[in-house]
Structure formats: structure tokens, C-alpha cells
Design a protein around this motif. Sequence first.
Motif, PDB file in Angstrom:
ATOM      1  N   ASN A 253       1.735   6.526  -3.007  1.00  0.00           N
ATOM      2  CA  ASN A 253       2.693   5.197  -3.219  1.00  0.00           C
ATOM      3  C   ASN A 253       4.057   5.264  -2.509  1.00  0.00           C
ATOM      4  OD1 ASN A 253       3.568   2.746  -5.074  1.00  0.00           O
ATOM      5  ND2 ASN A 253       2.071   2.402  -3.143  1.00  0.00           N
ATOM      6  N   PHE A 254       4.517   6.376  -3.238  1.00  0.00           N
ATOM      7  CA  PHE A 254       6.135   6.576  -2.931  1.00  0.00           C
ATOM      8  C   PHE A 254       6.461   6.493  -1.597  1.00  0.00           C
ATOM      9  CE2 PHE A 254       4.981  10.913  -2.538  1.00  0.00           C
ATOM     10  CZ  PHE A 254       5.733  11.519  -1.412  1.00  0.00           C
ATOM     11  N   GLU A 256       5.506   4.766   0.838  1.00  0.00           N
ATOM     12  CA  GLU A 256       5.505   3.449   1.445  1.00  0.00           C
ATOM     13  C   GLU A 256       7.127   2.892   1.357  1.00  0.00           C
ATOM     14  OE1 GLU A 256       2.965   1.900   2.893  1.00  0.00           O
ATOM     15  OE2 GLU A 256       1.860   3.829   2.147  1.00  0.00           O
ATOM     16  N   ASN A 257       7.927   3.431   0.506  1.00  0.00           N
ATOM     17  CA  ASN A 257       9.422   3.361   0.598  1.00  0.00           C
ATOM     18  C   ASN A 257      10.056   3.842   1.706  1.00  0.00           C
ATOM     19  OD1 ASN A 257      12.365   4.006  -0.988  1.00  0.00           O
ATOM     20  ND2 ASN A 257      11.877   1.960  -0.408  1.00  0.00           N
ATOM     21  N   ARG A 365       0.021  -2.393   5.993  1.00  0.00           N
ATOM     22  CA  ARG A 365       0.863  -2.819   5.280  1.00  0.00           C
ATOM     23  C   ARG A 365       0.460  -3.758   4.246  1.00  0.00           C
ATOM     24  NH1 ARG A 365       5.352   0.494   6.183  1.00  0.00           N
ATOM     25  NH2 ARG A 365       5.672   0.842   8.135  1.00  0.00           N
ATOM     26  N   ARG A 366      -0.523  -4.547   4.398  1.00  0.00           N
ATOM     27  CA  ARG A 366      -1.002  -5.417   3.421  1.00  0.00           C
ATOM     28  C   ARG A 366      -1.978  -4.863   2.301  1.00  0.00           C
ATOM     29  NH1 ARG A 366      -3.484 -10.360   6.073  1.00  0.00           N
ATOM     30  NH2 ARG A 366      -3.748  -9.114   8.070  1.00  0.00           N
ATOM     31  N   TYR A 367      -2.308  -3.470   2.671  1.00  0.00           N
ATOM     32  CA  TYR A 367      -3.323  -3.022   1.537  1.00  0.00           C
ATOM     33  C   TYR A 367      -2.721  -2.799   0.286  1.00  0.00           C
ATOM     34  CZ  TYR A 367      -6.528   0.629  -0.539  1.00  0.00           C
ATOM     35  OH  TYR A 367      -6.964   1.249  -1.402  1.00  0.00           O
ATOM     36  N   GLU A 368      -3.593  -3.114  -0.860  1.00  0.00           N
ATOM     37  CA  GLU A 368      -3.368  -2.588  -2.195  1.00  0.00           C
ATOM     38  C   GLU A 368      -4.708  -2.391  -2.800  1.00  0.00           C
ATOM     39  OE1 GLU A 368      -0.560  -4.373  -5.446  1.00  0.00           O
ATOM     40  OE2 GLU A 368      -1.454  -6.089  -4.107  1.00  0.00           O
TER      41      GLU A 368
ATOM     42  N   ALA B  51      11.089  -2.655  -2.747  1.00  0.00           N
ATOM     43  CA  ALA B  51      11.211  -1.472  -2.166  1.00  0.00           C
ATOM     44  C   ALA B  51      10.050  -1.501  -1.119  1.00  0.00           C
ATOM     45  CB  ALA B  51      10.920  -0.567  -3.259  1.00  0.00           C
ATOM     46  N   GLY B  52       9.303  -2.365  -0.903  1.00  0.00           N
ATOM     47  CA  GLY B  52       8.307  -2.216   0.036  1.00  0.00           C
ATOM     48  C   GLY B  52       7.061  -1.566  -0.360  1.00  0.00           C
ATOM     49  N   LEU B  53       7.069  -1.364  -1.551  1.00  0.00           N
ATOM     50  CA  LEU B  53       5.837  -0.236  -1.978  1.00  0.00           C
ATOM     51  C   LEU B  53       4.689  -1.060  -2.023  1.00  0.00           C
ATOM     52  CD1 LEU B  53       7.424   1.736  -5.014  1.00  0.00           C
ATOM     53  CD2 LEU B  53       6.713   2.647  -2.739  1.00  0.00           C
ATOM     54  N   ILE B  54       4.555  -2.321  -2.599  1.00  0.00           N
ATOM     55  CA  ILE B  54       3.272  -3.132  -2.550  1.00  0.00           C
ATOM     56  C   ILE B  54       3.368  -4.446  -1.671  1.00  0.00           C
ATOM     57  CG2 ILE B  54       2.636  -2.281  -4.928  1.00  0.00           C
ATOM     58  CD1 ILE B  54       3.956  -4.359  -6.239  1.00  0.00           C
ATOM     59  N   PRO B  55       2.448  -4.974  -1.302  1.00  0.00           N
ATOM     60  CA  PRO B  55       2.285  -6.240  -0.400  1.00  0.00           C
ATOM     61  C   PRO B  55       2.723  -7.469  -1.076  1.00  0.00           C
ATOM     62  CG  PRO B  55       0.187  -5.269  -0.578  1.00  0.00           C
ATOM     63  CD  PRO B  55       1.224  -4.413  -1.343  1.00  0.00           C
TER      64      PRO B  55
END
Lengths: 373, 213
Positions: A253-254, A256-257, A365-368, B51-55
Motif C-alpha cells: 500500500n505504501f 500508492e504514495n 486507482r479506485r481499488y480498495e 497521500a493518495g494511498l486510498i481512493p
Amino acid sequence: MRSVTAILQKIFTTQFYIQNTGFFLVLFYFLFGVVDSGSLISYHKGLMMGFLEGPSFLLIVLALWALYCLKCVGFVMKVLQSQGYEFLYPAMGSMDKNRRLREWLLIHNAIYLPVWIYAGVAMMVGIRYHYYGSSIIILVFNVAMALWPLALYDRKLFQPDIFFFTGYLQRWINRRFTKPPVLYFLYELFTQFPRRILTAKLVSALMLWLTFFLMQQGDYFDLRGLQLGVMLSVLLHLQLLTHHRAFDDTWLNFMENLPISTFRHYTRMAAVYLIMWIPEMVMITVNAYTKTSVLSLLMVFCLALSLLMFFRALLYFPKMNNELHVRYVLLTCFVVLFMVLGHYEWLAILLLQVLSAIVFFSKYRRYEPYIES
Amino acid sequence: MPEPVIALHAVKKNYQDVPILDIPHLELPAGIYWLQGENGAGKTTCMKVMAGLIPFKGEIRLRGEVSSKDHPVAFRRLINYAEAEPFYPAFLTGRDLLELYLGTKGGDRQLIGEIAERMGVHIFVNNPVSTYSSGMLKKLSLLLAFTGNPAVILLDEPLITIDTRTLAIMYDLVRTRHANGVTFLITSHQPLDPEEVTITGTLRIADKNITLN
């Protein structure tokens, strides 16, 4: 109060035999179940005489014992790396060296015992029939197998960060080689889940071997037959695909920054599966390069990669659980199978690539991760 | 009001059906901000969103022109984040992570090397992170947050687990970078030392919204 030895035996030896019950059942079936009880002794005597007499047979037997020894080593190392067993480091680390080595000796040889029993009987048979050379080789080999892991266990105790056999080599590599993100998942598999990746690769290779074997028996080579084998080989990677998603969700996850474009993330995903499928590509090339053209081989590889990429891309739908995933995967395979049979392979590849890209670029980019309540 | 460095427009974040953040509008000019809130108020979620880590729904703009929606790569180049409890894949070394951050975010490699030495990170940088204590991980995570040329640095609970020497280095870095125009958003349950840093404003997160005092 129980002795330290008894507690350690419970942690290592008992757990080893409990976890490997299935393995020993299969082994016992092949050693004792396939022969009627009346000829059991003569069967094993014949087997032992075989490897006592023949050096090449003896070499195979020694190799199998070495593999079992590695299995024992792998188990002890895994326990030492498992969460909840950290107490072993201060507990065993505070024993004096002689006592510690004695404990390791007892642990390792208790799980290596099945080999000792069989090798012991074989040595007695060897002495009875004057095969002294082979008996000595068996004794020396097994003493070595019983002793060398002790040094490894003891080293692990004082260098807990060692994942593999040589800490020095690991540190040397760490200083000189920066791991690229494309290799992260493969590192995860080989360092944390080696059995999972090796099993998947072994079964996949077996599937391809069977494909070539069947075509050879029928004295023909059909590219569509090979592609069917390839599709089955890809299906055997499904567990690795879901593991890949879990790994990304939990550990990456890190990333993504980081200023990395979606396209680069996409190419990384493609490269992960390209690298992962290299062993199969080598195997197919070796077996089929004389029977088909380079373009056809390229098509087979593209099909496998496209299937893997599409199946991974499907997992970017957050609610795609294992059950749903398998359904979509099988549906896709059904459609692709008919396209392959109709010689529309390039169209199938194109469609899979387009669909993978659409899903990936719209979802990444929308995935969680979705937590099922 | 001076030009905002970071501006949040209609930012909404839900976990499944549970709303966590609903920030209609927030603009922050350059400064050092202390983000306060109770446990579970959404501080870390807010930082992860920034930070853009989660949508999330809505838009965040940096320096008025870089949008989280339209310029995802440029956006991430301008905002860095140090997690409260960082964790990385066990097999990676500190050097692997530093190279990854320097390779993507860029920045002055020599300067980062100097900070690493000041913090003592260089001693264990070649070891896998699985061997790090929580304090060592925190130091590495803070060091990574200072890579590149960010406009905003988000520090989630930077005061916990690090030793007093590293704490002094961190305050010094915050002061130096802020003097160079970097904005800081810092969450902390402990008050930031007023002798070390001058807080521009306090942000309070409550009822899913953030207010600037």
C-alpha cells in the motif's frame, strides 16, 4: 515438571509428525501397502540388495534421503520463523553451546528417524551379505545428514534475519543488488511461501509434461492440444494470483504514495507474470521447437500471459472473492477454448489484452480491499 | 489570504457503507499544522486520502494546479507521507526502499544520505526490515518522507517510538524544510514542542469534518 528436552520435542518433533501425517501415510502405502504381507520382507530385502549392489541406484536412494533431510531442515527453520515462536531465541540462546547442540541433535534426529531406521536395516543387510563399501557409504552419508543441519539451526538462533542457508550471501546481495518492484512478489513467494510456489510450478510442469506425453503417444503434434495444456497450466496458478492480490493489499500500500503512472503499474503486473511463467516457456520451447514455428510458440506464450493478466486484472474488482473469481475464470477458459479450437488464438489474445487493460486502467486507482462483513 | 498549498474540495471517504470523512471545503496556506482528533476520528484516514494511498470521492489540489484526479503522478510527487506504524515486506532492506523512493520521487541523494547518517539509519540500511525494531522502522519511514521535492509532508504520530536524539533531528528537519517552503501536517496525541517548532494552525477533526482554528 517436564524437561526442556520434552518441551522442545513437543514443539518440533510432535508437530512435524502431526503436520506430515498425510505424507507418511502415502509413504507407508508405497513402502508397505502395495505388497502382500507374505512377501513384504523379501520385497524390501530385494530393494535393499538393489541399492547395496548398484552404485547408481544407491545414488538415487541417497538423493531421496537428502531431500527428506531438507524437508526436516525446512520444517525447523519454518518453526523458528513463525509468529509465536520468538521465545525460542532467548530460551535456546541462553543454553550453553554443548547443551544446545545436544538439543538440536535430538530434535533433528527425531524427525530424521524414519531414514535412520530404514538405513540401519539396510546397513545390517549390507554387512550380512558383505557389501561393506555400500554400508559404510550409507553410514557416513546419514551421519553427515544428521549433523550438518545442527550448525544451520544454531546459526539461525543468533542471526534470526537469515531466511535461507547463508546469511553472508544474503547480506552480500543486499549490499550490491537493489530489488526492483517487479520482483517483490516473487521474493515474497520464495522467502515466505517456498512450498506454495514450488508446488504450483511442479504441478504445472507435470501438466505440460503430460500434454507432450499424450501427443507423443498418439504420434502427433497439435498446437491446439498444447494450448489446452497451457490453459490448464495457467489455471494451476490461480492460487498464486489471489495470493498476489493479498500481498499487494497487505504490504504494498505504501507504493500508492509514489509518483508511478498507472501504465508503469500495468507493465509491472505483466512483467511479474512473464517472469513467473519463464520455466513453462523454457519447457515448451525445449519440447516443441522442432515441431512448430517460432510464431506459433510466441502465440502460445502470449495466450498464457494474456490469460494470467486478465485473471489478475479481474481481482481489481474489490468484491471479487475466490468463488466468483473461479466462476469468471472458468467462463473465460470456456470461451477461449472454443476460440483456440476455431484457430482464433490471436483474436483471443487481443480480446484478453484489451479487457485486461480496460479493467486495470479503470479500476487500479479506485481499488480498495473489500472486507466482507 | 495567501495562495493555498493544499485544498480539499468535497472530499468524502467511506469504509464500505460507513462514512468516515465528509469535508466540503478546506484550504491551507503554507505552514506547519497540528492535526488533532480523538482515536478513530479519522486522522490517519485523512492523511492516507491526502497521500493518495486510498481512493476517495472529491478532489484535492496542490499549489492550486496539481489535481489528485487529473494529475495522479505529479500529485504524488508533491506529497509525502510517513505512517504512524509503518510496515514493509519482510525481505526488503532499508536500502531497497530508499532506492525506490529516490528513484521515483527524486531529490538530493547526498542530502538523504546525510540525514540517514544523522539518524543512524546507515548502520542497519542493508538489513531486511524484518529485523528492525519499531523505532528503526519509524526512523526509516521518516527518512523516506523527506525524499524528493514535496510541497506537503504528512507525518502521522512522528513522536512515538523514536529516541530523543532522532526527535531533535526530526524537529530540525521540519524547521529547515518549512523554511524552504514545505508545508507540514502532523498528527500527534502529544503536544508538539513549542520551542522546537512554531505551529501555524491547529486542525481539528471531528464529525467527519476538519476545521482550522
